[in-house]
Write a protein that holds these residues in place. Structure first.
Motif, PDB file in Angstrom:
ATOM      1  N   ALA A 138      -2.235 -53.663   1.698  1.00 18.02           N
ATOM      2  CA  ALA A 138      -1.211 -52.899   2.424  1.00 18.02           C
ATOM      3  C   ALA A 138      -1.570 -52.684   3.892  1.00 18.02           C
ATOM      4  CB  ALA A 138      -1.003 -51.547   1.749  1.00 18.02           C
ATOM      5  N   GLY A 139      -2.787 -53.047   4.297  1.00 16.97           N
ATOM      6  CA  GLY A 139      -3.226 -52.749   5.657  1.00 16.97           C
ATOM      7  C   GLY A 139      -3.368 -51.256   5.864  1.00 16.97           C
ATOM      8  N   ASP A 140      -3.689 -50.535   4.793  1.00 19.41           N
ATOM      9  CA  ASP A 140      -3.773 -49.083   4.792  1.00 19.41           C
ATOM     10  C   ASP A 140      -5.191 -48.640   5.177  1.00 19.41           C
ATOM     11  OD1 ASP A 140      -3.729 -46.355   4.252  1.00 19.41           O
ATOM     12  OD2 ASP A 140      -3.360 -46.600   2.098  1.00 19.41           O
ATOM     13  N   ALA A 141      -5.415 -48.450   6.468  1.00 21.48           N
ATOM     14  CA  ALA A 141      -6.743 -48.074   6.959  1.00 21.48           C
ATOM     15  C   ALA A 141      -7.192 -46.732   6.396  1.00 21.48           C
ATOM     16  CB  ALA A 141      -6.752 -48.046   8.490  1.00 21.48           C
ATOM     17  N   ALA A 142      -6.280 -45.769   6.296  1.00 17.30           N
ATOM     18  CA  ALA A 142      -6.651 -44.447   5.785  1.00 17.30           C
ATOM     19  C   ALA A 142      -7.046 -44.518   4.307  1.00 17.30           C
ATOM     20  CB  ALA A 142      -5.502 -43.460   5.985  1.00 17.30           C
ATOM     21  N   GLY A 143      -6.287 -45.263   3.520  1.00 23.06           N
ATOM     22  CA  GLY A 143      -6.616 -45.424   2.106  1.00 23.06           C
ATOM     23  C   GLY A 143      -7.946 -46.134   1.908  1.00 23.06           C
ATOM     24  N   PRO A 183     -16.049 -43.350   8.008  1.00 26.21           N
ATOM     25  CA  PRO A 183     -15.317 -44.188   7.053  1.00 26.21           C
ATOM     26  C   PRO A 183     -14.134 -44.920   7.700  1.00 26.21           C
ATOM     27  CG  PRO A 183     -15.843 -42.078   6.063  1.00 26.21           C
ATOM     28  CD  PRO A 183     -16.179 -41.967   7.534  1.00 26.21           C
ATOM     29  N   ALA A 184     -13.455 -44.270   8.638  1.00 23.95           N
ATOM     30  CA  ALA A 184     -12.340 -44.929   9.334  1.00 23.95           C
ATOM     31  C   ALA A 184     -12.846 -46.092  10.184  1.00 23.95           C
ATOM     32  CB  ALA A 184     -11.583 -43.919  10.197  1.00 23.95           C
ATOM     33  N   ARG A 185     -13.996 -45.919  10.801  1.00 26.26           N
ATOM     34  CA  ARG A 185     -14.568 -47.004  11.610  1.00 26.26           C
ATOM     35  C   ARG A 185     -14.992 -48.171  10.728  1.00 26.26           C
ATOM     36  NH1 ARG A 185     -18.693 -43.422  14.718  1.00 26.26           N
ATOM     37  NH2 ARG A 185     -19.618 -45.400  15.337  1.00 26.26           N
ATOM     38  N   LEU A 186     -15.559 -47.878   9.551  1.00 26.14           N
ATOM     39  CA  LEU A 186     -15.920 -48.951   8.628  1.00 26.14           C
ATOM     40  C   LEU A 186     -14.666 -49.620   8.083  1.00 26.14           C
ATOM     41  CD1 LEU A 186     -18.007 -50.607   7.119  1.00 26.14           C
ATOM     42  CD2 LEU A 186     -18.149 -48.773   5.410  1.00 26.14           C
ATOM     43  N   ALA A 187     -13.641 -48.849   7.792  1.00 25.04           N
ATOM     44  CA  ALA A 187     -12.375 -49.421   7.321  1.00 25.04           C
ATOM     45  C   ALA A 187     -11.772 -50.345   8.375  1.00 25.04           C
ATOM     46  CB  ALA A 187     -11.391 -48.310   6.956  1.00 25.04           C
ATOM     47  N   ALA A 188     -11.822 -49.938   9.634  1.00 23.84           N
ATOM     48  CA  ALA A 188     -11.291 -50.790  10.713  1.00 23.84           C
ATOM     49  C   ALA A 188     -12.069 -52.098  10.788  1.00 23.84           C
ATOM     50  CB  ALA A 188     -11.340 -50.044  12.045  1.00 23.84           C
ATOM     51  N   ALA A 189     -13.388 -52.020  10.646  1.00 22.54           N
ATOM     52  CA  ALA A 189     -14.212 -53.240  10.662  1.00 22.54           C
ATOM     53  C   ALA A 189     -13.869 -54.129   9.466  1.00 22.54           C
ATOM     54  CB  ALA A 189     -15.696 -52.878  10.645  1.00 22.54           C
ATOM     55  N   ALA A 190     -13.659 -53.529   8.307  1.00 24.10           N
ATOM     56  CA  ALA A 190     -13.315 -54.309   7.110  1.00 24.10           C
ATOM     57  C   ALA A 190     -11.950 -54.977   7.279  1.00 24.10           C
ATOM     58  CB  ALA A 190     -13.328 -53.421   5.881  1.00 24.10           C
ATOM     59  N   LEU A 191     -11.000 -54.270   7.831  1.00 23.91           N
ATOM     60  CA  LEU A 191      -9.672 -54.858   8.045  1.00 23.91           C
ATOM     61  C   LEU A 191      -9.731 -55.993   9.066  1.00 23.91           C
ATOM     62  CD1 LEU A 191      -7.572 -51.588   7.899  1.00 23.91           C
ATOM     63  CD2 LEU A 191      -7.324 -53.553   6.359  1.00 23.91           C
TER      64      LEU A 191
END
Length: 181
Positions: free
Chosen positions: A121-126, A147-155
């Protein structure tokens, strides 16, 4: 004919180990441990390696070419062969190796499933919520941005892998973006 199939599976096995090694190298970027304070422990490293391997396997499974799924299996097999070897090198007894590897497989599978829907879904917050729960074991305050920074890197990594042609991956070449602040 059967002999030809044997050589083909060995090629996937070799490429699986090459791709797995590249995912491990990407997961060893100091940014994760120095900037994001991912625990520099066996568990913390397993979480980041697992994230990067899950992203790679996700890319391979999304390909319509059936060779993508075969290569994804080879990457998975390489990861758990490596985990088995590492446990043995750490002196874990033979009797408990299979149980520990099974536990690692279950942890990897659970995390990959938890990350799949937010990635799709491209859901960075999730994704950040799932990463906070798994990587930091829920110990961070709700307003922590790691966690948001790691999520951004993963996306970003997911997008970069999706753009790579299957032929390059079949040749054992994946490009993982460098992670910076």
């Amino acid at each position: 004919m059967a002999l030809f199939g044997l050589f083909r599976s060995k090629a996937h096995e070799r490429r699986g180990f090459e791709l797995y090694g590249q995912a491990v190298q990407a997961a060893r970027q100091p940014y994760f441990y120095a900037e994001l304070s991912v625990p520099d422990t066996l568990d913390g490293r397993f979480d980041i390696v697992g994230l990067y391997v899950a992203l790679l396997i996700r890319r391979l499974h999304r390909d319509a070419d059936p060779r993508g799924a075969k290569l994804a299996q080879a990457v998975f097999d390489a990861m758990f062969a490596d985990m088995d070897t590492n446990l043995r090198e750490m002196g874990v007894g033979d009797m408990s190796i299979s149980r520990r590897v099974k536990n690692m497989w279950e942890a990897f599978h659970g995390r990959a499933q938890a990350y799949e829907a937010p990635l799709e879904a491209g859901d960075a917050a999730g994704l950040a919520t799932a990463l906070a729960r798994n990587v930091w074991r829920g110990t961070l305050p709700d307003d922590d941005d790691r966690p948001a920074r790691l999520a951004a890197a993963a996306l970003r990594t997911d997008t970069a892998l999706a753009a790579q042609p299957l032929d390059a991956l079949l040749a054992g070449r994946a490009r993982f973006p460098e992670v910076t602040a």
